[in-house]
Motif scaffolding. Sequence first.
Motif, PDB file in Angstrom:
ATOM      1  N   UNK A   1       0.686  -1.076  -0.038  1.00 48.77           N
ATOM      2  CA  UNK A   1      -0.098   0.136  -0.054  1.00 48.77           C
ATOM      3  C   UNK A   1       0.856   1.343   0.140  1.00 48.77           C
ATOM      4  N   UNK A   2       0.775   2.199  -0.963  1.00 45.57           N
ATOM      5  CA  UNK A   2       1.566   3.308  -1.187  1.00 45.57           C
ATOM      6  C   UNK A   2       0.685   4.598  -0.795  1.00 45.57           C
ATOM      7  N   UNK A   3       1.211   5.405  -0.193  1.00 49.64           N
ATOM      8  CA  UNK A   3       0.678   6.900   0.521  1.00 49.64           C
ATOM      9  C   UNK A   3       1.621   7.850   0.233  1.00 49.64           C
ATOM     10  N   UNK A   4       1.061   9.031   0.367  1.00 46.43           N
ATOM     11  CA  UNK A   4       2.048  10.219   0.632  1.00 46.43           C
ATOM     12  C   UNK A   4       1.348  11.101   1.948  1.00 46.43           C
ATOM     13  N   UNK A   5       2.423  11.791   2.343  1.00 50.37           N
ATOM     14  CA  UNK A   5       1.963  12.779   3.421  1.00 50.37           C
ATOM     15  C   UNK A   5       0.678  13.547   2.959  1.00 50.37           C
ATOM     16  N   UNK A   6       0.736  13.951   1.635  1.00 49.68           N
ATOM     17  CA  UNK A   6      -0.349  14.755   1.067  1.00 49.68           C
ATOM     18  C   UNK A   6      -1.775  14.033   1.222  1.00 49.68           C
TER      19      UNK A   6
ATOM     20  N   UNK B   1      13.922  13.798  -0.427  1.00 48.96           N
ATOM     21  CA  UNK B   1      12.792  14.820  -0.596  1.00 48.96           C
ATOM     22  C   UNK B   1      11.359  14.287  -1.013  1.00 48.96           C
ATOM     23  N   UNK B   2      11.341  12.908  -1.055  1.00 46.89           N
ATOM     24  CA  UNK B   2      10.231  12.069  -1.352  1.00 46.89           C
ATOM     25  C   UNK B   2       9.243  12.348  -0.037  1.00 46.89           C
ATOM     26  N   UNK B   3       8.057  12.254  -0.248  1.00 43.78           N
ATOM     27  CA  UNK B   3       7.094  12.054   1.021  1.00 43.78           C
ATOM     28  C   UNK B   3       6.320  10.708   0.832  1.00 43.78           C
ATOM     29  N   UNK B   4       6.692   9.926  -0.078  1.00 42.86           N
ATOM     30  CA  UNK B   4       6.091   8.574  -0.178  1.00 42.86           C
ATOM     31  C   UNK B   4       6.508   7.375   0.599  1.00 42.86           C
ATOM     32  N   UNK B   5       5.426   6.741   0.978  1.00 41.64           N
ATOM     33  CA  UNK B   5       5.508   5.594   1.872  1.00 41.64           C
ATOM     34  C   UNK B   5       5.044   4.455   1.293  1.00 41.64           C
ATOM     35  N   UNK B   6       5.642   3.454   1.607  1.00 42.78           N
ATOM     36  CA  UNK B   6       5.205   1.895   1.255  1.00 42.78           C
ATOM     37  C   UNK B   6       4.938   1.082   2.490  1.00 42.78           C
ATOM     38  N   UNK B   7       3.938   0.511   2.943  1.00 41.77           N
ATOM     39  CA  UNK B   7       3.552  -0.548   3.781  1.00 41.77           C
ATOM     40  C   UNK B   7       3.778  -1.890   3.139  1.00 41.77           C
ATOM     41  N   UNK B   8       4.560  -2.709   3.514  1.00 38.26           N
ATOM     42  CA  UNK B   8       4.698  -4.138   3.190  1.00 38.26           C
ATOM     43  C   UNK B   8       3.816  -4.806   4.149  1.00 38.26           C
ATOM     44  N   UNK B   9       3.334  -6.241   3.481  1.00 40.40           N
ATOM     45  CA  UNK B   9       2.571  -6.981   4.394  1.00 40.40           C
ATOM     46  C   UNK B   9       3.263  -7.332   5.512  1.00 40.40           C
ATOM     47  N   UNK B  10       4.542  -7.592   5.685  1.00 41.64           N
ATOM     48  CA  UNK B  10       5.142  -7.895   6.885  1.00 41.64           C
ATOM     49  C   UNK B  10       4.888  -6.692   8.060  1.00 41.64           C
ATOM     50  N   UNK B  11       5.158  -5.398   7.530  1.00 43.03           N
ATOM     51  CA  UNK B  11       4.982  -4.138   8.544  1.00 43.03           C
ATOM     52  C   UNK B  11       3.450  -4.175   8.618  1.00 43.03           C
ATOM     53  N   UNK B  12       2.635  -4.248   7.810  1.00 46.93           N
ATOM     54  CA  UNK B  12       1.212  -4.195   8.052  1.00 46.93           C
ATOM     55  C   UNK B  12       0.748  -5.054   9.165  1.00 46.93           C
ATOM     56  N   UNK B  13       1.299  -6.482   9.131  1.00 48.03           N
ATOM     57  CA  UNK B  13       0.948  -7.399  10.319  1.00 48.03           C
ATOM     58  C   UNK B  13       1.398  -6.901  11.441  1.00 48.03           C
ATOM     59  N   UNK B  14       2.634  -5.852  11.661  1.00 46.74           N
ATOM     60  CA  UNK B  14       2.896  -5.410  12.748  1.00 46.74           C
ATOM     61  C   UNK B  14       2.014  -4.152  13.481  1.00 46.74           C
ATOM     62  N   UNK B  15       1.420  -3.627  12.267  1.00 45.03           N
ATOM     63  CA  UNK B  15       0.564  -2.546  12.532  1.00 45.03           C
ATOM     64  C   UNK B  15      -0.871  -2.817  12.920  1.00 45.03           C
ATOM     65  N   UNK B  16      -1.339  -3.904  12.574  1.00 39.48           N
ATOM     66  CA  UNK B  16      -2.734  -4.244  12.582  1.00 39.48           C
ATOM     67  C   UNK B  16      -3.300  -4.021  13.951  1.00 39.48           C
ATOM     68  N   UNK B  17      -2.820  -4.381  14.988  1.00 41.34           N
ATOM     69  CA  UNK B  17      -3.273  -4.522  16.424  1.00 41.34           C
ATOM     70  C   UNK B  17      -3.196  -3.056  17.360  1.00 41.34           C
ATOM     71  N   UNK B  18      -2.118  -2.305  16.645  1.00 42.22           N
ATOM     72  CA  UNK B  18      -1.862  -0.959  17.390  1.00 42.22           C
ATOM     73  C   UNK B  18      -3.396  -0.177  17.397  1.00 42.22           C
ATOM     74  N   UNK B  19      -3.589   0.206  18.744  1.00 41.81           N
ATOM     75  CA  UNK B  19      -4.710   1.319  18.877  1.00 41.81           C
ATOM     76  C   UNK B  19      -6.123   0.489  17.950  1.00 41.81           C
ATOM     77  N   UNK B  20      -6.165  -0.726  17.859  1.00 44.38           N
ATOM     78  CA  UNK B  20      -7.331  -1.322  17.088  1.00 44.38           C
ATOM     79  C   UNK B  20      -8.523  -0.877  17.791  1.00 44.38           C
TER      80      UNK B  20
END
Length: 83
Positions: free
Chosen positions: A25-30, A64-83
Amino acid sequence: MAKYNDIKGVLDFIRQGYSNDESPFRFTVSDIVSELNLSETKAKDVIRTINTRARFWRGDFPAGSDGFTVSPQVYDRLTDWFA
């Protein structure tokens, strides 16, 4: 300093945007600024806070890029945060 509600909002944004086919999943600060109605400074602070914990900023984006990529492994780490 990033506030709880801002962090939770960004994490919810990431959860909603992440597809089930496990493609990155890709997103930017904007994207966050427009979606959550945060200032760019606040959005960057929240990303920096999440980044410190999840380490999804891989350092392979152009300077200078403000783009981010969330890989499946990182997403697994994030799924339970503040759910």
